[in-house]
Design a protein around this motif. Structure first.
Motif, PDB file in Angstrom:
ATOM      1  N   TYR A 178     -27.431  27.299  23.059  1.00 18.02           N
ATOM      2  CA  TYR A 178     -26.106  26.781  22.689  1.00 18.02           C
ATOM      3  C   TYR A 178     -25.047  27.628  23.351  1.00 18.02           C
ATOM      4  O   TYR A 178     -25.175  28.851  23.430  1.00 18.02           O
ATOM      5  CB  TYR A 178     -25.912  26.841  21.176  1.00 18.02           C
ATOM      6  CG  TYR A 178     -26.784  25.883  20.401  1.00 18.02           C
ATOM      7  CD1 TYR A 178     -26.521  24.516  20.429  1.00 18.02           C
ATOM      8  CD2 TYR A 178     -27.834  26.347  19.635  1.00 18.02           C
ATOM      9  CE1 TYR A 178     -27.306  23.639  19.709  1.00 18.02           C
ATOM     10  CE2 TYR A 178     -28.628  25.472  18.911  1.00 18.02           C
ATOM     11  CZ  TYR A 178     -28.355  24.125  18.955  1.00 18.02           C
ATOM     12  OH  TYR A 178     -29.114  23.258  18.250  1.00 18.02           O
ATOM     13  N   ASN A 202     -35.293  19.283  15.540  1.00 15.42           N
ATOM     14  CA  ASN A 202     -34.381  18.275  16.105  1.00 15.42           C
ATOM     15  C   ASN A 202     -34.819  17.841  17.488  1.00 15.42           C
ATOM     16  O   ASN A 202     -34.675  16.670  17.856  1.00 15.42           O
ATOM     17  CB  ASN A 202     -32.952  18.827  16.165  1.00 15.42           C
ATOM     18  CG  ASN A 202     -32.307  18.875  14.789  1.00 15.42           C
ATOM     19  OD1 ASN A 202     -32.724  18.161  13.888  1.00 15.42           O
ATOM     20  ND2 ASN A 202     -31.312  19.739  14.636  1.00 15.42           N
ATOM     21  N   LEU A 233     -33.628  13.977  18.370  1.00 11.46           N
ATOM     22  CA  LEU A 233     -32.217  13.953  17.987  1.00 11.46           C
ATOM     23  C   LEU A 233     -31.423  14.821  18.952  1.00 11.46           C
ATOM     24  O   LEU A 233     -30.223  14.657  19.121  1.00 11.46           O
ATOM     25  CB  LEU A 233     -32.033  14.495  16.569  1.00 11.46           C
ATOM     26  CG  LEU A 233     -32.321  13.530  15.413  1.00 11.46           C
ATOM     27  CD1 LEU A 233     -32.468  14.300  14.117  1.00 11.46           C
ATOM     28  CD2 LEU A 233     -31.212  12.499  15.302  1.00 11.46           C
ATOM     29  N   ASP A 234     -32.120  15.755  19.548  1.00 11.48           N
ATOM     30  CA  ASP A 234     -31.473  16.737  20.414  1.00 11.48           C
ATOM     31  C   ASP A 234     -32.335  16.885  21.656  1.00 11.48           C
ATOM     32  O   ASP A 234     -33.507  16.525  21.646  1.00 11.48           O
ATOM     33  CB  ASP A 234     -31.381  18.080  19.673  1.00 11.48           C
ATOM     34  CG  ASP A 234     -30.219  18.907  20.191  1.00 11.48           C
ATOM     35  OD1 ASP A 234     -29.626  18.503  21.213  1.00 11.48           O
ATOM     36  OD2 ASP A 234     -29.909  19.938  19.574  1.00 11.48           O
ATOM     37  N   ARG A 282     -29.497   8.565  25.928  1.00 12.76           N
ATOM     38  CA  ARG A 282     -29.217   8.408  24.484  1.00 12.76           C
ATOM     39  C   ARG A 282     -29.914   7.200  23.880  1.00 12.76           C
ATOM     40  O   ARG A 282     -30.500   7.278  22.796  1.00 12.76           O
ATOM     41  CB  ARG A 282     -27.707   8.214  24.298  1.00 12.76           C
ATOM     42  CG  ARG A 282     -26.923   9.475  24.175  1.00 12.76           C
ATOM     43  CD  ARG A 282     -25.456   9.103  23.975  1.00 12.76           C
ATOM     44  NE  ARG A 282     -25.259   8.608  22.622  1.00 12.76           N
ATOM     45  CZ  ARG A 282     -24.422   9.168  21.772  1.00 12.76           C
ATOM     46  NH1 ARG A 282     -23.715  10.214  22.127  1.00 12.76           N
ATOM     47  NH2 ARG A 282     -24.281   8.684  20.560  1.00 12.76           N
ATOM     48  N   ASN A 283     -29.805   6.074  24.564  1.00 17.02           N
ATOM     49  CA  ASN A 283     -30.336   4.838  23.990  1.00 17.02           C
ATOM     50  C   ASN A 283     -31.853   4.844  23.931  1.00 17.02           C
ATOM     51  O   ASN A 283     -32.451   4.375  22.966  1.00 17.02           O
ATOM     52  CB  ASN A 283     -29.850   3.634  24.800  1.00 17.02           C
ATOM     53  CG  ASN A 283     -28.394   3.343  24.533  1.00 17.02           C
ATOM     54  OD1 ASN A 283     -27.884   3.677  23.452  1.00 17.02           O
ATOM     55  ND2 ASN A 283     -27.718   2.750  25.490  1.00 17.02           N
ATOM     56  N   ALA A 333     -32.823   6.877  21.102  1.00 16.75           N
ATOM     57  CA  ALA A 333     -32.599   6.135  19.855  1.00 16.75           C
ATOM     58  C   ALA A 333     -33.769   5.196  19.582  1.00 16.75           C
ATOM     59  O   ALA A 333     -34.224   5.053  18.443  1.00 16.75           O
ATOM     60  CB  ALA A 333     -31.289   5.352  19.941  1.00 16.75           C
ATOM     61  N   ARG A 373     -36.703   7.203  18.280  1.00 16.32           N
ATOM     62  CA  ARG A 373     -36.458   7.562  16.879  1.00 16.32           C
ATOM     63  C   ARG A 373     -36.711   6.372  15.970  1.00 16.32           C
ATOM     64  O   ARG A 373     -37.217   6.496  14.866  1.00 16.32           O
ATOM     65  CB  ARG A 373     -35.001   8.020  16.678  1.00 16.32           C
ATOM     66  CG  ARG A 373     -34.669   9.357  17.269  1.00 16.32           C
ATOM     67  CD  ARG A 373     -33.410   9.920  16.631  1.00 16.32           C
ATOM     68  NE  ARG A 373     -32.226   9.095  16.873  1.00 16.32           N
ATOM     69  CZ  ARG A 373     -31.444   9.218  17.933  1.00 16.32           C
ATOM     70  NH1 ARG A 373     -31.704  10.115  18.850  1.00 16.32           N
ATOM     71  NH2 ARG A 373     -30.381   8.457  18.060  1.00 16.32           N
ATOM     72  N   MET A 419     -27.741   6.617  13.253  1.00 13.96           N
ATOM     73  CA  MET A 419     -28.248   7.018  14.560  1.00 13.96           C
ATOM     74  C   MET A 419     -29.634   7.655  14.429  1.00 13.96           C
ATOM     75  O   MET A 419     -30.513   7.424  15.259  1.00 13.96           O
ATOM     76  CB  MET A 419     -27.287   7.999  15.225  1.00 13.96           C
ATOM     77  CG  MET A 419     -26.040   7.331  15.760  1.00 13.96           C
ATOM     78  SD  MET A 419     -24.909   8.522  16.475  1.00 13.96           S
ATOM     79  CE  MET A 419     -23.908   7.429  17.484  1.00 13.96           C
ATOM     80  N   ALA A 420     -29.819   8.439  13.369  1.00 12.31           N
ATOM     81  CA  ALA A 420     -31.097   9.123  13.197  1.00 12.31           C
ATOM     82  C   ALA A 420     -32.237   8.134  13.012  1.00 12.31           C
ATOM     83  O   ALA A 420     -33.349   8.379  13.456  1.00 12.31           O
ATOM     84  CB  ALA A 420     -31.030  10.074  12.004  1.00 12.31           C
ATOM     85  N   VAL A 421     -31.978   6.999  12.374  1.00 13.36           N
ATOM     86  CA  VAL A 421     -33.055   6.034  12.196  1.00 13.36           C
ATOM     87  C   VAL A 421     -33.131   5.064  13.371  1.00 13.36           C
ATOM     88  O   VAL A 421     -33.861   4.082  13.319  1.00 13.36           O
ATOM     89  CB  VAL A 421     -32.949   5.243  10.870  1.00 13.36           C
ATOM     90  CG1 VAL A 421     -32.947   6.189   9.695  1.00 13.36           C
ATOM     91  CG2 VAL A 421     -31.735   4.341  10.858  1.00 13.36           C
ATOM     92  N   GLY A 422     -32.335   5.308  14.396  1.00  8.48           N
ATOM     93  CA  GLY A 422     -32.563   4.562  15.629  1.00  8.48           C
ATOM     94  C   GLY A 422     -31.466   3.617  16.060  1.00  8.48           C
ATOM     95  O   GLY A 422     -31.675   2.803  16.946  1.00  8.48           O
ATOM     96  N   ALA A 423     -30.260   3.694  15.444  1.00  4.53           N
ATOM     97  CA  ALA A 423     -29.175   2.843  15.920  1.00  4.53           C
ATOM     98  C   ALA A 423     -28.732   3.338  17.289  1.00  4.53           C
ATOM     99  O   ALA A 423     -28.540   4.530  17.487  1.00  4.53           O
ATOM    100  CB  ALA A 423     -28.011   2.882  14.940  1.00  4.53           C
ATOM    101  N   ARG A 424     -28.605   2.397  18.231  1.00  4.89           N
ATOM    102  CA  ARG A 424     -28.072   2.778  19.530  1.00  4.89           C
ATOM    103  C   ARG A 424     -26.560   2.864  19.438  1.00  4.89           C
ATOM    104  O   ARG A 424     -25.961   2.345  18.499  1.00  4.89           O
ATOM    105  CB  ARG A 424     -28.428   1.711  20.566  1.00  4.89           C
ATOM    106  CG  ARG A 424     -29.869   1.670  20.935  1.00  4.89           C
ATOM    107  CD  ARG A 424     -30.115   0.451  21.777  1.00  4.89           C
ATOM    108  NE  ARG A 424     -31.344   0.606  22.541  1.00  4.89           N
ATOM    109  CZ  ARG A 424     -31.499   0.139  23.771  1.00  4.89           C
ATOM    110  NH1 ARG A 424     -30.510  -0.488  24.371  1.00  4.89           N
ATOM    111  NH2 ARG A 424     -32.633   0.311  24.405  1.00  4.89           N
ATOM    112  N   PRO A 459     -25.554  12.633  17.189  1.00  4.51           N
ATOM    113  CA  PRO A 459     -26.248  12.422  15.916  1.00  4.51           C
ATOM    114  C   PRO A 459     -26.351  13.695  15.068  1.00  4.51           C
ATOM    115  O   PRO A 459     -26.142  13.644  13.851  1.00  4.51           O
ATOM    116  CB  PRO A 459     -27.628  11.922  16.319  1.00  4.51           C
ATOM    117  CG  PRO A 459     -27.646  11.806  17.786  1.00  4.51           C
ATOM    118  CD  PRO A 459     -26.288  12.087  18.326  1.00  4.51           C
ATOM    119  N   ILE A 460     -26.660  14.822  15.698  1.00  2.00           N
ATOM    120  CA  ILE A 460     -26.834  16.059  14.925  1.00  2.00           C
ATOM    121  C   ILE A 460     -25.518  16.524  14.320  1.00  2.00           C
ATOM    122  O   ILE A 460     -25.425  16.847  13.136  1.00  2.00           O
ATOM    123  CB  ILE A 460     -27.445  17.157  15.811  1.00  2.00           C
ATOM    124  CG1 ILE A 460     -28.856  16.749  16.205  1.00  2.00           C
ATOM    125  CG2 ILE A 460     -27.458  18.487  15.085  1.00  2.00           C
ATOM    126  CD1 ILE A 460     -29.496  17.662  17.187  1.00  2.00           C
TER     127      ILE A 460
END
Lengths: 253, 416
Positions: free
Chosen positions: A14, A52, A57-58, A77-78, A81, A84, B328-333, B409-410
């Motif tokens: 970071y 994460n 997520l990261d 990102r997508n 997602a 996830r 977002m964490a559960v997968g929303a773009r 998201p984080i």
């Protein structure tokens, strides 16, 4: 068969102002299908950051992360997602349910974002099924505020399971629960693991880690121990034992 | 088939997003209403304004139409001359030979009629009335599209002979004869007896707001010789073959009259030629300015309303950062989040639009009931303002929605 999680010298740095913080420095880790792993460590050891990254997520700043054999370090990102959504279920310490929607709708949430199109009647059905798995089918219409902590965490687990992920991740799932409810939740996770779901959880409680099959201990962003659990506790046995103890107390004059 | 499945899937999905948006808006009822208020007032103002404007326009158009069809008007005097404005009806510069010349020399002219006008005290039996006397040729009725409900009009013969005949308007008929049929009776105008040949169909108010039915029409020769004296005319009505000919005929009359009146190059006309269209434009000019002003106010109101929506959406995004993180964490773009907030903004603004439309229709109705203004809200205005209010939601909702979609998201999950 390849590992579900394959971390190869993963780094996460970071930049906060002038200072560089190395949260994770060179972690290599393999987690096979069907494992039940607890990542342990003091706060600041980098275990949450690692979690994460595993949860997509990261993104790691260095090293390679293969999820189910596919390199995810380069995904956008997508794409993250989507992973996830379809392949990972995530359980948070603070449950993270949507407070204004009921249990059923909370469990339905991941299905609203899937690529595989789920017909609306199936959405309801599958959500109810997931709630049934965690033993809360009769609480479907309740809002989170009407549920106990343990029940909320079970709703969260149902939400994590609803898209049938290959990996269940839990970040201190028992952190906000009392010891008895903690054991109940661990029992639930053990049962799911027996059904074949790979589970990785973060915890700093030794007695909770004892319910898993493998303990990874981190310190200062590195893995210092990685051992299988010798005497794996069984949550159901533990619960029965406690019940008996309670009865004994009650019977005593 | 596949296409149908695809479409219905997306429809269901959008519906479910709208449901979520409605729920979010319901959660903060007062806030939602206050936010939409700008749009409500803006759209309400637009609808009311369009209703009043359209009503007034229709009224003016009806009045212009009552002037006749494809009519060019020639007035004596110059409306726009600099220096001394002689008053366009005071100087009679048009003559009967001018009228003849227009009729004979200009093609595409189907009818020409002079119009002389003065008010007189008239009497029939023991009733009397003060009304305006119009002298014209026989083609006047055709030019002005004015029909008789009773009896007949006068003829070219009557014009040549300057006979003492006339037709009377509805108002005059009612004042002098009541329920009785006036045809064949005599009306005395300034002590000269005229035979009533017919009664005109009612035409209502003119652009100037005068009663067009309060009139007696007779051959212009009779009017000039027997009542008014003088030989000069103040107004000539010309009817053209078709609407397209109006402007060429207007030019031709202009040239012809300049030549006949021997007006040198560079000198001002001593007459004015106007088409019906131009008169309509003059009559609607003020209402157009009024409409523009109101439209400007409505636009400002809608923009302010839009900014209000943007503001509240920004607040909403901040408030719901954690929710965004969970989704977002559960997968929303990003696109899912963007859509959710955009739909929320559009729902808010279009609901405001709908309420505004209702409010506007109500106000227009009230105005026509209470103030007696003729109002008419066209369907297009309703549709356009609804679409516009939805567009405002998209425009002003986009920035907050994008802000939500771009959250990490984080960071979002960590937000308290």
């Amino acid at each position: 068969m390849s590992a579900v999680i394959h971390l190869d010298a993963v780094h996460k740095t970071y930049h906060t102002g002038e200072v560089e913080v190395h949260a994770v420095c060179g972690v290599s880790l393999n987690i096979e299908r069907g494992e039940f792993v607890a990542i342990m460590g003091a706060s600041g050891s980098g275990k949450s950051t690692l979690m994460n990254i595993i949860a997509c997520l990261d993104r790691a700043t260095g090293g390679r992360y293969l999820f189910d054999g596919a390199d995810v370090s380069m995904l956008d990102r997508n794409q993250l997602a989507d992973i996830r959504n379809e392949k990972i279920g995530f359980v948070f310490q603070s449950f993270n349910l949507l407070s204004r929607t009921n249990a059923l709708e909370n469990v339905e949430l991941p299905m609203l974002y899937t690529h595989r199109r789920v017909p609306s009647e199936q959405i309801r059905e599958r959500a109810l099924q997931a709630l049934d798995t965690v033993g809360l089918a009769d609480r479907a219409g309740h809002h989170p505020s009407q549920l106990s902590g343990g029940q909320q965490q079970r709703v969260a687990i149902a939400r994590a399971l609803v898209n049938k992920p290959s990996l269940l991740l839990a970040d201190e799932p028992t952190g906000n629960l009392d010891s008895r409810t903690s054991v109940e939740v661990m029992g639930l996770l053990q049962r799911l693991n027996e059904q074949g779901i790979t589970i990785v959880m973060v915890t700093h409680e030794l007695d909770i880690a004892a319910y898993t099959k493998r303990n990874v201990v981190m310190r200062d962003g590195q893995i210092v121990h990685d051992d299988p659990v010798a005497n794996c506790l069984n949550a159901e046995t533990e619960l029965r034992r406690r019940k008996q103890a309670d009865q004994t107390v009650k019977l005593a004059p | 088939m596949n296409f149908l499945v695809e479409t219905s899937y997306w429809l269901l999905r959008i519906l479910s997003i709208i449901r979520v948006a409605l729920r979010a808006l319901r959660r903060n009822k007062l806030r939602s209403v206050l936010t939409a208020l700008g749009i409500i007032i803006g759209v309400g103002a637009v609808i009311t304004m369009v209703g009043v404007g359209q009503g007034a326009k229709n009224q003016v158009e009806a009045q212009i139409a009552s002037l006749g069809r494809n009519v060019v008007l020639v007035f004596s005097g110059n409306f726009s001359s600099r220096g001394v404005n002689s008053g366009w009806l005071s100087a009679g510069t048009l003559s009967v030979p001018d009228v003849e010349a227009i009729r004979l020399e200009i093609s595409d002219v189907v009818g020409v009629s002079p119009e002389v006008r003065r008010s007189f005290q008239v009497a029939a039996g023991n009733q009397n009335w003060f009304t305006s006397i119009v002298g014209s040729s026989a083609s006047y009725f055709e030019i002005r599209q004015w029909e008789l409900i009773n009896g007949a009009g006068f003829t070219d013969q009557d014009v040549r002979g300057a006979t003492k005949v006339c037709v009377i308007g509805k108002t005059v008929a009612e004042q002098l004869f009541g329920e009785e049929d006036p045809v064949g009776h005599i009306v005395r105008i300034s002590n000269v007896p005229f035979i009533i040949l017919g009664v005109l169909a009612p035409k209502g108010l003119s652009i100037m707001g005068t009663d067009q039915d309060d009139v007696i029409i007779m051959p212009y020769t009779s009017a000039m010789k027997r009542l008014m004296g003088g030989t000069m005319l103040r107004t000539v009505l010309v009817q053209t073959d078709s609407f397209e000919d109006l402007n060429t005929v207007r030019e031709q009359i202009n040239d012809l009259l300049r030549q006949r009146h021997r007006i040198a190059e560079g000198k001002d006309d001593d007459f004015t030629v106007r088409t019906q269209e131009e008169i309509a434009q003059m009559a609607t000019a003020t209402s157009r300015i009024m409409s523009l002003l109101l439209a400007a106010i409505a636009a400002v109101s809608l923009i302010v309303g839009g900014i209000g929506i943007m503001n509240i959406m920004l607040v909403s995004v901040t408030e719901r950062t954690r929710e965004i993180g969970i989704r977002m964490a559960v997968g929303a773009r990003s696109r899912d989040i963007l859509l959710q907030f955009l739909v929320e903004a559009v729902t808010l603004s279009s609901l405001g639009g709908l309420i505004g439309i209702g409010l506007g229709l109500g106000t227009a109705e009230l105005l026509s009931k209470v103030a007696g203004w003729p109002t008419l809200v066209p369907m297009t205005a309703v549709v356009v303002s609804f679409v516009f209010s939805a567009a405002i939601g998209i425009f002003f909702g986009f920035y907050p929605a994008r802000k939500a979609a771009r959250l990490d998201p984080i960071e979002a999950l960590r937000f308290e």
